[in-house]
Design a protein around this motif. Structure first.
Motif, mmCIF file in Angstrom:
data_model
loop_
_atom_site.group_PDB
_atom_site.id
_atom_site.type_symbol
_atom_site.label_atom_id
_atom_site.label_comp_id
_atom_site.label_asym_id
_atom_site.label_seq_id
_atom_site.Cartn_x
_atom_site.Cartn_y
_atom_site.Cartn_z
ATOM 1 N N ILE A 96 0.846 -1.196 0.000
ATOM 2 C CA ILE A 96 0.000 0.000 0.000
ATOM 3 C C ILE A 96 0.880 1.243 0.000
ATOM 4 O O ILE A 96 1.813 1.363 0.790
ATOM 5 N N TYR A 97 0.569 2.169 -0.888
ATOM 6 C CA TYR A 97 1.384 3.378 -1.026
ATOM 7 C C TYR A 97 1.098 4.384 0.076
ATOM 8 O O TYR A 97 -0.011 4.515 0.589
ATOM 9 N N GLY A 98 2.098 5.161 0.366
ATOM 10 C CA GLY A 98 1.975 6.306 1.249
ATOM 11 C C GLY A 98 3.346 6.803 1.637
ATOM 12 O O GLY A 98 4.312 6.030 1.650
ATOM 13 N N GLU A 99 3.469 8.064 1.912
ATOM 14 C CA GLU A 99 4.751 8.630 2.309
ATOM 15 C C GLU A 99 4.546 9.716 3.354
ATOM 16 O O GLU A 99 3.499 10.359 3.401
ATOM 17 N N LEU A 100 5.547 9.909 4.142
ATOM 18 C CA LEU A 100 5.598 11.072 5.023
ATOM 19 C C LEU A 100 5.899 12.274 4.140
ATOM 20 O O LEU A 100 6.910 12.296 3.443
ATOM 21 N N VAL A 101 5.004 13.253 4.126
ATOM 22 C CA VAL A 101 5.156 14.350 3.182
ATOM 23 C C VAL A 101 5.599 15.660 3.827
ATOM 24 O O VAL A 101 6.102 16.551 3.134
ATOM 25 N N ASP A 102 5.409 15.796 5.129
ATOM 26 C CA ASP A 102 5.686 17.065 5.797
ATOM 27 C C ASP A 102 7.169 17.185 6.133
ATOM 28 O O ASP A 102 7.708 16.405 6.915
ATOM 29 N N LEU A 103 7.828 18.177 5.553
ATOM 30 C CA LEU A 103 9.257 18.346 5.745
ATOM 31 C C LEU A 103 9.600 18.666 7.196
ATOM 32 O O LEU A 103 10.599 18.179 7.737
ATOM 33 N N SER A 104 8.775 19.464 7.857
ATOM 34 C CA SER A 104 9.025 19.798 9.257
ATOM 35 C C SER A 104 8.942 18.558 10.145
ATOM 36 O O SER A 104 9.713 18.415 11.103
ATOM 37 N N ALA A 105 8.008 17.650 9.837
ATOM 38 C CA ALA A 105 7.898 16.407 10.593
ATOM 39 C C ALA A 105 9.161 15.561 10.408
ATOM 40 O O ALA A 105 9.666 14.971 11.365
ATOM 41 N N MET A 106 9.659 15.501 9.174
ATOM 42 C CA MET A 106 10.907 14.765 8.926
ATOM 43 C C MET A 106 12.043 15.354 9.749
ATOM 44 O O MET A 106 12.811 14.627 10.395
ATOM 45 N N TYR A 107 12.160 16.677 9.722
ATOM 46 C CA TYR A 107 13.224 17.347 10.465
ATOM 47 C C TYR A 107 13.158 17.001 11.951
ATOM 48 O O TYR A 107 14.184 16.751 12.593
ATOM 49 N N HIS A 108 11.936 16.992 12.488
ATOM 50 C CA HIS A 108 11.784 16.721 13.916
ATOM 51 C C HIS A 108 12.216 15.296 14.245
ATOM 52 O O HIS A 108 12.938 15.060 15.223
ATOM 53 N N VAL A 109 11.782 14.340 13.436
ATOM 54 C CA VAL A 109 12.138 12.937 13.676
ATOM 55 C C VAL A 109 13.647 12.741 13.558
ATOM 56 O O VAL A 109 14.277 12.076 14.388
ATOM 57 N N PHE A 110 14.253 13.329 12.529
ATOM 58 C CA PHE A 110 15.704 13.217 12.363
ATOM 59 C C PHE A 110 16.437 13.831 13.558
ATOM 60 O O PHE A 110 17.418 13.273 14.051
ATOM 61 N N SER A 111 15.963 14.984 14.013
ATOM 62 C CA SER A 111 16.614 15.670 15.131
ATOM 63 C C SER A 111 16.553 14.837 16.406
ATOM 64 O O SER A 111 17.534 14.728 17.140
ATOM 65 N N VAL A 112 15.380 14.252 16.670
ATOM 66 C CA VAL A 112 15.217 13.412 17.849
ATOM 67 C C VAL A 112 16.168 12.221 17.788
ATOM 68 O O VAL A 112 16.821 11.865 18.776
ATOM 69 N N ALA A 113 16.255 11.603 16.601
ATOM 70 C CA ALA A 113 17.133 10.439 16.438
ATOM 71 C C ALA A 113 18.596 10.811 16.636
ATOM 72 O O ALA A 113 19.353 10.095 17.296
ATOM 73 N N LEU A 114 18.988 11.941 16.077
ATOM 74 C CA LEU A 114 20.375 12.387 16.225
ATOM 75 C C LEU A 114 20.709 12.681 17.678
ATOM 76 O O LEU A 114 21.785 12.325 18.173
ATOM 77 N N ASP A 115 19.782 13.319 18.361
ATOM 78 C CA ASP A 115 20.022 13.706 19.749
ATOM 79 C C ASP A 115 20.076 12.488 20.666
ATOM 80 O O ASP A 115 20.799 12.478 21.665
ATOM 81 N N ALA A 116 19.320 11.449 20.300
ATOM 82 C CA ALA A 116 19.257 10.255 21.147
ATOM 83 C C ALA A 116 20.437 9.324 20.927
ATOM 84 O O ALA A 116 20.826 8.585 21.827
ATOM 85 N N GLY A 117 21.001 9.341 19.724
ATOM 86 C CA GLY A 117 22.028 8.370 19.380
ATOM 87 C C GLY A 117 23.424 8.763 19.829
ATOM 88 O O GLY A 117 23.713 9.918 20.113
#
Length: 283
Positions: A96-117
């Motif tokens: 089933i198709y679908g993508e995360l489209v919101d750039l700000s949401a991507m930024y937030h997820v990436f930032s959280v991952a970077l900060d946690a790792g």
């Protein structure tokens, strides 16, 4: 493959969220070898830091790239391909198709991952290079988002604290022909935008983007286990597929980060959940 039905439609007034799980393979994992030969890492070490670009310009760039490829168009193309296919696996929910489209949401997820790792891939390198892959990239939105995040200023306080460098290269692998074909057009548009940005630069400073066609389970097509930052839009993945991903993910370098969406990696993969974050989505 790509996942998560994401129609573009007016908001119903109900705020919907999806949970992203951030995993890290423990740096003491005994099953992961220290001397993995990663071409992506060696490429990254040779790349200087790109000139930072303001948030507004990056959002504008993202909008220009995907204006011609709305998720509704990708959804229609993927449905037509699945309907026309005689392969029973194309009817599975994982397709089933679908993508995360919101750039700000991507930024937030990436930032959280970077900060946690925490990263320590090579003790001889002061700044650890991170390579990115979206397994099941659809039309390439999250891969492009990762490249643009690398150009932004939002991660600077984290990357300096963690001594890491983002993301070079940014890659994706996609099974469905219709979505892969769109992603190649997206890649071409991204390259045009980067050439414009680099017109006054003395060298190629911006993240390289590439897409491969094929199953994310076939590492001979794209060996994403050599990347150290992997994203999986896994909301519609079934249990068997998550187990197969987890089995392959065990080959990743110690300390590598993996982000899944809605579904968790099996415990046998050996990863530790270091953070969870909810982000607004439209499905």
């Amino acid at each position: 493959m790509d996942f998560v039905l994401l129609p573009e439609k007016p908001s119903s007034g109900v705020v919907k969220t999806s949970k992203f799980a951030v995993y890290q393979l423990p740096t003491t994992a005994p099953t992961i070898e220290d001397d993995i030969d990663s071409e992506t890492d060696s490429d990254a070490e040779a790349i200087d830091e790109p000139v930072e670009i303001c948030k507004e310009e990056l959002h504008s760039l993202y909008g220009r790239i995907f204006a011609q490829f709305p998720s509704s168009m990708a959804l229609k193309a993927s449905l037509e391909e699945r309907k026309a296919s005689t392969d029973p696996s194309m009817k599975a929910s994982s397709m089933i198709y679908g993508e995360l489209v919101d750039l700000s949401a991507m930024y937030h997820v990436f930032s959280v991952a970077l900060d946690a790792g925490e990263w320590s891939f090579d003790e001889d390198i002061d700044v650890q290079p991170l390579s990115f892959c979206d397994i099941g990239h659809g039309t390439g939105r999250v891969t492009i988002g990762a490249a643009l995040f690398s150009m932004s200023q939002q991660h600077k306080h984290i990357t300096e604290k963690k001594s890491v460098k983002l993301f070079q290269p940014c890659m994706g692998v996609e099974l469905m022909d219709s979505l892969y074909d769109i992603s190649k057009e997206v890649q071409s548009m991204y390259n045009d935008e980067v050439q414009r940005l680099e017109a006054t630069a003395s060298s190629h400073l911006y993240p390289m983007v590439s897409f491969a066609r094929g199953s994310l389970l076939d590492l001979s097509i794209l060996d994403w286990t050599k990347c150290n930052f992997v994203f999986a839009n896994s909301t519609c993945f079934d249990e068997v597929l998550m187990e197969d991903i987890g089995e392959r993910a065990q080959q990743m370098r110690r300390g590598s980060i993996m982000i899944t969406m809605s579904k968790l990696l099996p415990h046998t993969a050996g990863f530790t959940v270091v953070e969870e974050v909810r982000e607004k989505t439209s499905w």
